[in-house]
Motif scaffolding. Structure first.
Motif: not given
Length: 100
Positions: A77, A88, A84, A70
């Motif tokens: 996403f 996102q 998220n 991430t």
């Protein structure tokens, strides 16, 4: 799941797939996260990278994105809500409209 059926290509032995999503107008790489419950993280790739499907070069990109997770600047996403931001989640919801 989030890619046009006719553009989706699966590299099962490397735990990723690539494709295009017309709702968000992006080429995607879906990285399978093998965890307690398997899920996918989606990253943006270029059309040129998409067309490299099956190559060692794209495998290396997929591996790098998997390691960055991430924190990657290409991360779009995740299926896992907690990974998220609200932006996102909105993108994921738009992309989801495309699902079968």
């Amino acid at each position: 799941m989030y890619m046009d059926h006719e553009t989706k290509r699966i590299r099962s032995e490397k735990y990723y797939s690539v494709g295009y999503n017309s709702e968000i107008n992006k080429y995607l790489l879906a990285d399978v996260i093998a965890w307690v419950a398997w899920y996918e993280r989606y990253f943006e790739i270029s059309k040129d990278e998409y067309e490299m499907f099956g190559s060692d070069e794209l495998d290396a990109i997929a591996e790098r994105l998997h390691k960055e997770g991430t924190s990657s600047d290409r991360f779009l996403f995740s299926i896992k809500d907690a990974e998220n931001t609200s932006v996102q989640l909105e993108m994921r919801d738009r992309a989801r409209k495309h699902r079968d």
